[in-house]
Design a protein around this motif. Structure first.
Motif, short mmCIF file in Angstrom:
data_model
loop_
_atom_site.label_atom_id
_atom_site.label_comp_id
_atom_site.label_asym_id
_atom_site.label_seq_id
_atom_site.Cartn_x
_atom_site.Cartn_y
_atom_site.Cartn_z
N LEU A 244 62.36 58.73 7.59
CA LEU A 244 61.73 59.38 8.73
C LEU A 244 62.77 60.04 9.64
CD1 LEU A 244 59.02 56.71 9.59
CD2 LEU A 244 58.70 58.90 8.42
N GLU A 245 63.93 59.42 9.79
CA GLU A 245 64.97 60.02 10.62
C GLU A 245 65.49 61.30 9.99
OE1 GLU A 245 68.52 58.26 13.30
OE2 GLU A 245 68.72 57.84 11.16
N ALA A 246 65.64 61.32 8.67
CA ALA A 246 66.08 62.53 7.98
C ALA A 246 65.05 63.65 8.12
CB ALA A 246 66.34 62.22 6.50
N PHE A 247 63.74 63.32 8.01
CA PHE A 247 62.70 64.32 8.20
C PHE A 247 62.75 64.89 9.62
CE2 PHE A 247 60.26 62.27 4.58
CZ PHE A 247 60.34 63.39 3.76
N GLN A 248 62.95 64.02 10.61
CA GLN A 248 63.06 64.48 11.99
C GLN A 248 64.22 65.46 12.14
OE1 GLN A 248 61.29 64.02 14.67
NE2 GLN A 248 60.09 62.14 14.46
N THR A 249 65.33 65.18 11.51
CA THR A 249 66.52 66.04 11.60
C THR A 249 66.26 67.40 10.97
OG1 THR A 249 67.92 64.06 11.49
CG2 THR A 249 68.97 66.19 11.09
N LYS B 22 54.56 53.17 11.87
CA LYS B 22 53.41 54.00 12.21
C LYS B 22 53.73 54.95 13.36
CE LYS B 22 48.57 53.76 13.63
NZ LYS B 22 47.42 52.88 13.97
N ASP B 23 54.37 54.46 14.40
CA ASP B 23 54.66 55.30 15.57
C ASP B 23 55.58 56.45 15.21
OD1 ASP B 23 53.10 53.62 17.08
OD2 ASP B 23 54.79 52.45 17.88
N GLU B 24 56.63 56.16 14.43
CA GLU B 24 57.56 57.22 14.04
C GLU B 24 56.87 58.27 13.17
OE1 GLU B 24 58.12 54.06 13.91
OE2 GLU B 24 59.96 53.64 15.05
N LEU B 25 56.00 57.83 12.29
CA LEU B 25 55.30 58.75 11.40
C LEU B 25 54.33 59.65 12.18
CD1 LEU B 25 54.98 59.60 8.46
CD2 LEU B 25 53.19 57.87 8.20
N VAL B 26 53.61 59.06 13.11
CA VAL B 26 52.68 59.85 13.93
C VAL B 26 53.44 60.87 14.76
CG1 VAL B 26 51.07 59.72 15.87
CG2 VAL B 26 50.91 58.07 14.01
N LYS B 27 54.54 60.45 15.34
CA LYS B 27 55.35 61.36 16.15
C LYS B 27 55.85 62.52 15.31
CE LYS B 27 59.51 61.42 19.02
NZ LYS B 27 60.65 60.60 19.56
N LEU B 28 56.27 62.24 14.09
CA LEU B 28 56.77 63.28 13.20
C LEU B 28 55.66 64.30 12.88
CD1 LEU B 28 58.93 64.44 11.28
CD2 LEU B 28 58.12 62.81 9.54
N LYS B 29 54.48 63.82 12.57
CA LYS B 29 53.37 64.72 12.23
C LYS B 29 52.97 65.60 13.41
CE LYS B 29 51.21 61.79 8.69
NZ LYS B 29 49.99 61.03 8.33
N LEU B 30 52.99 65.03 14.58
CA LEU B 30 52.59 65.81 15.76
C LEU B 30 53.53 66.97 16.03
CD1 LEU B 30 51.55 62.94 18.21
CD2 LEU B 30 50.04 64.58 17.05
N GLN B 31 54.78 66.84 15.64
CA GLN B 31 55.76 67.90 15.90
C GLN B 31 55.47 69.17 15.07
OE1 GLN B 31 59.87 66.61 15.85
NE2 GLN B 31 59.32 64.61 16.67
N PHE B 32 54.65 69.06 14.02
CA PHE B 32 54.32 70.25 13.22
C PHE B 32 53.51 71.25 14.05
CE2 PHE B 32 55.72 67.64 9.82
CZ PHE B 32 56.00 68.47 8.75
#
Length: 431
Positions: A332-337, A378-388
């Motif tokens: 998840l951190e790599a996807f965020q980057t 779950k929180d990290e994944l939701v945050k990642l999806k919202l950034q799209f």
């Protein structure tokens, strides 16, 4: 007046000699002389008393007799001293004999003392020799023990047993073993076949040394050895060493230790980033799997592509990198980057990049649900999806995932960026 003064003295003198004469010649004819009582007491040098003439006269005679005896004894002593002073007296040989005996006694005493002293010196020399022998034996035994402890230390380094290695390390330090660090480093590199494993064990040990000075000294010896070997200075071993050395480095301070650390860190990081641009993630993934704590320190930097290479490498391959990492948090951190870089560098033709990324995020989500507790991330994944939806408010993560085929069918044109490199070197430029 003058005649009255002289008369008593003349009379006293006459009486004294008369008395002496009477005392010395008992056969003389007795005469009667009239003398005042005060004159008799004056001759005795005593005060006048109630005693009569007879008693006073007897006292005067006794005084004169005692005086005579004292004078006689004095004369005899004087004569005796004169006789003893002559060399022919019988006392001189005795004195000389006594002096000889005293000298002989003194000589014998001196001889005995010299003999005793010589004996003690000989015994002391023997004791010193015995002590030197014992000291030599003790040192030999200590050297044997130190050699034994040193071999055990190296064996446990080879085995990777940190607890026992530290025990013998402290023991050898207490015995003041010289050049201990050099001995350890030399041992690591005595066998090319085992040097990587031994170095890995040694790096695990260094951070447990008791003082910062000891750790820095050993790192300073390890770094040049790593830099000599291609099998190490591009590997995770160099990364571990540089990250551990970084704990003692102040970013603003320039020092020899910082120079050693930076040279090694930049070399291995540059290598790994170029491997990533070429689609080779093996070294990075293995490092993340074996040393997740160390990887956490460099994960963002590894997944960040320099702007000058953003249009030179295969983005389609790059977005698969996060799913190769072993842990959900790392993925998840790599996807965020990656998403952050897309936002910075693809402000116009972003749907292509987001669609490619959404597919990989979906794969990650399914993997987490199958193998981990999804609530943990779950929180990290939701945050990642919202950034799209940060790119277009009307289109979110689900939009890009459902329309991936349509959005990735046509590659976006290269942006008209004057700062974009005109040459691509050995990189393909695929997106």
């Amino acid at each position: 007046m003058g005649s009255n003064v002289q008369y008593p003295f003349v009379l006293c003198f006459a009486l004294c000699w008369m008395s002496l004469f009477v005392l010395s010649d008992a056969t003389s004819i007795s005469c009667t002389i009239e003398i005042p009582l005060d004159m008799i007491t004056g001759l005795q040098k005593t005060e006048q008393t109630d005693a009569g003439c007879e008693e006073s006269w007897n006292g005067l005679q006794a005084l004169l007799q005692q005086t005579r005896q004292n004078l006689t004894e004095c004369h005899q002593r004087e004569e005796s001293s004169k006789v003893l002073d002559t060399p022919h007296t019988s006392c001189q040989p005795q004195l000389e004999e006594l002096e000889k005996q005293a000298e002989e006694t003194l000589r014998m005493i001196n001889a005995d003392q010299r003999s005793q002293l010589l004996y003690e010196e000989i015994e002391l020399a023997k004791l010193k020799k015995e002590f030197a022998g014992l000291h030599k034996q003790l040192k030999s035994v200590q050297d044997d023990f130190k050699g034994f402890y040193q071999r055990l230390l190296l064996i446990y380094i080879d085995l990777g047993d940190i607890r026992r290695t530290l025990y013998y390390y402290h023991l050898l330090v207490s015995l003041k073993e010289p050049n201990l660090f050099r001995t350890i480093v030399n041992f690591v590199y005595t066998s090319q076949k085992h040097e990587n494993r031994r170095l890995e064990n040694l790096l695990a040990l260094v951070k447990h040394l008791p003082t910062t000075a000891e750790q820095k000294e050993l790192y300073s010896m390890i770094q040049p050895e790593i830099m000599k070997r291609n099998t190490q200075h591009f590997s995770f071993l160099a990364m571990i060493a540089s990250l551990d050395m970084g704990k003692f480095v102040d970013g603003k301070e320039q020092s020899e230790f910082k120079t050693l650390r930076d040279a090694m860190f930049q070399l291995v990081m540059k290598r790994w980033k170029f491997q990533m641009l070429g689609g080779n993630y093996q070294d990075i993934v293995n490092f993340a799997k074996k040393y997740p704590t160390y990887f956490q320190q460099i994960s963002v930097r590894v997944a960040t592509v320099h702007p000058q290479y953003w249009f030179k490498f295969s983005y389609s391959q790059f977005v698969t990198y996060p799913n190769r990492l072993p842990l959900p948090k790392q993925k998840l951190e790599a996807f965020q980057t990656i998403l952050r870089q897309v936002k910075q560098r693809n402000k116009t033709y972003f749907p292509y990049f987001l669609a490619k990324l959404a597919v990989q995020v979906d794969i990650c989500e399914k993997y987490i649900k199958q193998n981990y507790n999804e609530l943990d991330t779950k929180d990290e994944l939701v945050k990642l999806k919202l950034q799209f939806s940060d790119f277009e408010k009307t289109n979110g993560y689900e939009y890009y995932l459902k329309n991936v085929d349509k959005l990735t069918k046509t590659k976006p044109p290269m942006p008209a960026n004057p700062n974009r490199p005109k040459t691509r070197g050995g990189l393909t430029g695929r997106r």
